[in-house]
Write a protein that holds these residues in place. Structure first.
Motif, PDB file in Angstrom:
ATOM      1  N   ALA A 123      -9.536  31.546  45.381  1.00  0.00           N
ATOM      2  CA  ALA A 123      -8.148  31.890  45.703  1.00  0.00           C
ATOM      3  C   ALA A 123      -7.191  31.105  44.811  1.00  0.00           C
ATOM      4  N   LEU A 124      -7.534  29.850  44.541  1.00  0.00           N
ATOM      5  CA  LEU A 124      -6.708  29.040  43.650  1.00  0.00           C
ATOM      6  C   LEU A 124      -6.790  29.558  42.214  1.00  0.00           C
ATOM      7  N   VAL A 125      -8.002  29.918  41.779  1.00  0.00           N
ATOM      8  CA  VAL A 125      -8.162  30.493  40.441  1.00  0.00           C
ATOM      9  C   VAL A 125      -7.338  31.762  40.317  1.00  0.00           C
ATOM     10  N   GLY A 126      -7.351  32.594  41.357  1.00  0.00           N
ATOM     11  CA  GLY A 126      -6.574  33.830  41.341  1.00  0.00           C
ATOM     12  C   GLY A 126      -5.081  33.568  41.236  1.00  0.00           C
ATOM     13  N   SER A 127      -4.595  32.573  41.989  1.00  0.00           N
ATOM     14  CA  SER A 127      -3.175  32.219  41.927  1.00  0.00           C
ATOM     15  C   SER A 127      -2.808  31.692  40.545  1.00  0.00           C
ATOM     16  N   LEU A 128      -3.651  30.819  40.004  1.00  0.00           N
ATOM     17  CA  LEU A 128      -3.413  30.270  38.668  1.00  0.00           C
ATOM     18  C   LEU A 128      -3.376  31.379  37.622  1.00  0.00           C
ATOM     19  N   ASN A 129      -4.363  32.256  37.644  1.00  0.00           N
ATOM     20  CA  ASN A 129      -4.425  33.322  36.644  1.00  0.00           C
ATOM     21  C   ASN A 129      -3.244  34.281  36.759  1.00  0.00           C
ATOM     22  N   ALA A 130      -2.775  34.500  37.976  1.00  0.00           N
ATOM     23  CA  ALA A 130      -1.609  35.360  38.171  1.00  0.00           C
ATOM     24  C   ALA A 130      -0.370  34.727  37.535  1.00  0.00           C
ATOM     25  N   HIS A 131      -0.223  33.413  37.693  1.00  0.00           N
ATOM     26  CA  HIS A 131       0.904  32.713  37.051  1.00  0.00           C
ATOM     27  C   HIS A 131       0.792  32.798  35.525  1.00  0.00           C
ATOM     28  N   VAL A 132      -0.433  32.669  35.008  1.00  0.00           N
ATOM     29  CA  VAL A 132      -0.631  32.745  33.562  1.00  0.00           C
ATOM     30  C   VAL A 132      -0.260  34.131  33.045  1.00  0.00           C
ATOM     31  N   GLU A 133      -0.708  35.162  33.724  1.00  0.00           N
ATOM     32  CA  GLU A 133      -0.393  36.532  33.291  1.00  0.00           C
ATOM     33  C   GLU A 133       1.106  36.783  33.332  1.00  0.00           C
ATOM     34  N   LYS A 134       1.774  36.263  34.335  1.00  0.00           N
ATOM     35  CA  LYS A 134       3.221  36.438  34.464  1.00  0.00           C
ATOM     36  C   LYS A 134       3.965  35.753  33.320  1.00  0.00           C
ATOM     37  N   ALA A 135       3.395  34.672  32.802  1.00  0.00           N
ATOM     38  CA  ALA A 135       4.061  33.905  31.735  1.00  0.00           C
ATOM     39  C   ALA A 135       3.742  34.415  30.344  1.00  0.00           C
ATOM     40  N   ARG A 136       2.874  35.416  30.252  1.00  0.00           N
ATOM     41  CA  ARG A 136       2.384  35.843  28.949  1.00  0.00           C
ATOM     42  C   ARG A 136       3.500  36.345  28.033  1.00  0.00           C
ATOM     43  N   GLU A 137       4.553  36.921  28.590  1.00  0.00           N
ATOM     44  CA  GLU A 137       5.649  37.436  27.774  1.00  0.00           C
ATOM     45  C   GLU A 137       6.435  36.325  27.094  1.00  0.00           C
ATOM     46  N   SER A 138       6.415  35.132  27.682  1.00  0.00           N
ATOM     47  CA  SER A 138       7.222  34.024  27.155  1.00  0.00           C
ATOM     48  C   SER A 138       6.414  33.001  26.371  1.00  0.00           C
ATOM     49  N   PHE A 139       5.094  33.042  26.492  1.00  0.00           N
ATOM     50  CA  PHE A 139       4.251  32.044  25.832  1.00  0.00           C
ATOM     51  C   PHE A 139       3.124  32.735  25.069  1.00  0.00           C
ATOM     52  N   ASP A 140       2.695  32.092  23.974  1.00  0.00           N
ATOM     53  CA  ASP A 140       1.560  32.574  23.198  1.00  0.00           C
ATOM     54  C   ASP A 140       0.287  32.032  23.852  1.00  0.00           C
ATOM     55  N   LEU A 141      -0.381  32.872  24.637  1.00  0.00           N
ATOM     56  CA  LEU A 141      -1.506  32.418  25.447  1.00  0.00           C
ATOM     57  C   LEU A 141      -2.782  33.152  25.086  1.00  0.00           C
ATOM     58  N   ASP A 142      -3.906  32.488  25.304  1.00  0.00           N
ATOM     59  CA  ASP A 142      -5.216  33.103  25.150  1.00  0.00           C
ATOM     60  C   ASP A 142      -5.437  34.065  26.321  1.00  0.00           C
ATOM     61  N   SER A 143      -6.475  34.858  26.244  1.00  0.00           N
ATOM     62  CA  SER A 143      -6.816  35.743  27.354  1.00  0.00           C
ATOM     63  C   SER A 143      -7.424  34.920  28.487  1.00  0.00           C
ATOM     64  N   ILE A 144      -7.340  35.460  29.709  1.00  0.00           N
ATOM     65  CA  ILE A 144      -7.966  34.792  30.845  1.00  0.00           C
ATOM     66  C   ILE A 144      -9.463  34.640  30.593  1.00  0.00           C
ATOM     67  N   ASP A 145     -10.088  35.673  30.066  1.00  0.00           N
ATOM     68  CA  ASP A 145     -11.526  35.604  29.772  1.00  0.00           C
ATOM     69  C   ASP A 145     -11.827  34.472  28.794  1.00  0.00           C
ATOM     70  N   GLY A 146     -10.963  34.302  27.802  1.00  0.00           N
ATOM     71  CA  GLY A 146     -11.153  33.249  26.812  1.00  0.00           C
ATOM     72  C   GLY A 146     -11.046  31.864  27.426  1.00  0.00           C
ATOM     73  N   TYR A 147     -10.013  31.682  28.259  1.00  0.00           N
ATOM     74  CA  TYR A 147      -9.853  30.392  28.935  1.00  0.00           C
ATOM     75  C   TYR A 147     -11.056  30.094  29.831  1.00  0.00           C
ATOM     76  N   GLU A 148     -11.484  31.084  30.594  1.00  0.00           N
ATOM     77  CA  GLU A 148     -12.587  30.853  31.525  1.00  0.00           C
ATOM     78  C   GLU A 148     -13.892  30.557  30.782  1.00  0.00           C
ATOM     79  N   LYS A 149     -14.120  31.240  29.672  1.00  0.00           N
ATOM     80  CA  LYS A 149     -15.332  30.983  28.894  1.00  0.00           C
ATOM     81  C   LYS A 149     -15.357  29.554  28.360  1.00  0.00           C
ATOM     82  N   ASP A 150     -14.198  29.064  27.914  1.00  0.00           N
ATOM     83  CA  ASP A 150     -14.135  27.732  27.315  1.00  0.00           C
ATOM     84  C   ASP A 150     -14.105  26.606  28.348  1.00  0.00           C
TER      85      ASP A 150
END
Length: 324
Positions: A123-150
């Motif tokens: 549930a915490l991972v889901g909340s975190l990933n939702a915040h990351v996706e919401k911020a994608r328009e304003s920040f240059d971010l890796d994909s969720i899959d990329g972050y999780e793999k690393d």
């Protein structure tokens, strides 16, 4: 003798009946039991004795052990310090400057309590990933899959999900974004009153002075619990300078000074700076027994409290037996 066992602690509190039963800490009764084990098998030494040994002025006793408490929690004043005084044994304490002085929550501890307030880590991972996706328009971010793999790689204490949350909110995301997400998740899962929480969580300068007067050592542990190996040299110099000023102010630097790297993170610049600024030794999170004839004085390894038994009736573990 030149061998030294350093044992590190963080939260030490009555956990089982508390609001935060998921906090990664040591139950107070287990701390008492572990002190009995240590007193039975080791000779607890002071930091003054360790520094003198490093400088060739004294020898450590056989089975020498040093107690080290990180992060400056009120736990250490309320639950650890009185017991150490009763046992007449010394210890070293490593508070960060900012929470001790400014009474503000550090992000690292916000993350601990976010994790402690939700059993379902997905549930915490889901909340975190939702915040990351919401911020994608304003920040240059890796994909969720990329972050999780690393990052979703378990260690000896934490699951992959917990490590993923910690690393994302500690250093993987851009500074401004991870602070914003950490604040939002702390508000969502813990409390909206950070100031009151911080004032209860951290010890203060007056408490540290009382501990120093009773023979305890206080050393440097950063200002905001920074990953020093992610800071440039000038920033590291500023952090170490602020640590030294803080130790000067509370009367902890009159004879010698020591440092404990937040997260165990450092680089060659860090070692150079703390040596130049007068620190006598520094401790890492590398797991092992210190040999003062072999180890760099600014790279001393430690054990975790979980590496030793919590009762004097327990069988001796290999960390203990190998030194006998």
């Amino acid at each position: 003798m030149n061998t030294l066992t350093i044992v590190s602690y963080h939260y030490v509190r009555p956990i089982r009946n508390s609001k935060y039963v998921e906090i990664k800490g040591l139950e107070k009764t287990d701390f008492v039991g572990q002190m009995e084990y240590i007193m039975q098998h080791y000779n607890v030494v002071s930091m003054e004795h360790v520094v003198a040994s490093i400088h060739g002025e004294e020898e450590l006793p056989q089975m020498a052990l040093l107690l080290a408490f990180d992060d400056g929690f009120s736990d250490h004043y309320l639950h650890v310090f009185p017991h150490l005084v009763d046992l007449r044994i010394p210890a070293a304490f490593y508070p960060c400057v900012s929470p001790t002085v400014e009474r503000k929550m550090l992000d690292v501890h916000k993350i601990h309590f976010i994790l402690a307030c939700e059993i379902n880590k997905m549930a915490l991972v889901g909340s975190l990933n939702a915040h990351v996706e919401k911020a994608r328009e304003s920040f240059d971010l890796d994909s969720i899959d990329g972050y999780e793999k690393d990052l979703k790689i378990p260690n000896r204490f934490d699951s992959g999900e917990v490590i993923y949350i910690k690393r994302m909110l500690q250093h993987a995301l851009p500074d401004d974004l991870r602070t914003k997400i950490t604040d939002n998740m702390f508000r969502e899962f813990v409390t909206s009153d950070q100031d009151a929480f911080a004032d209860e969580l951290y010890l203060n300068e007056e408490q540290l002075k009382i501990m120093i007067d009773e023979g305890m050592h206080v050393g440097g542990h950063g200002v905001h619990h920074e990953w020093l190996n992610h800071c440039d040299k000038s920033h590291q110099e500023s952090i170490v300078r602020d640590c030294r000023s803080f130790l000067d102010r509370i009367g902890a630097s009159s004879q010698f000074m020591t440092f404990c790297y937040p997260y165990g993170a450092y680089n060659d610049d860090t070692k150079t700076i703390i040596a130049r600024d007068g620190f006598d030794l520094a401790m890492t999170t590398e797991v092992g027994i210190t040999d003062l004839t072999l180890h760099d004085s600014y790279m001393l390894p430690r054990l975790d409290t979980n590496d030793l038994p919590k009762s004097c009736e327990a069988e001796t573990v290999s960390w203990t037996r190998n030194l006998m």
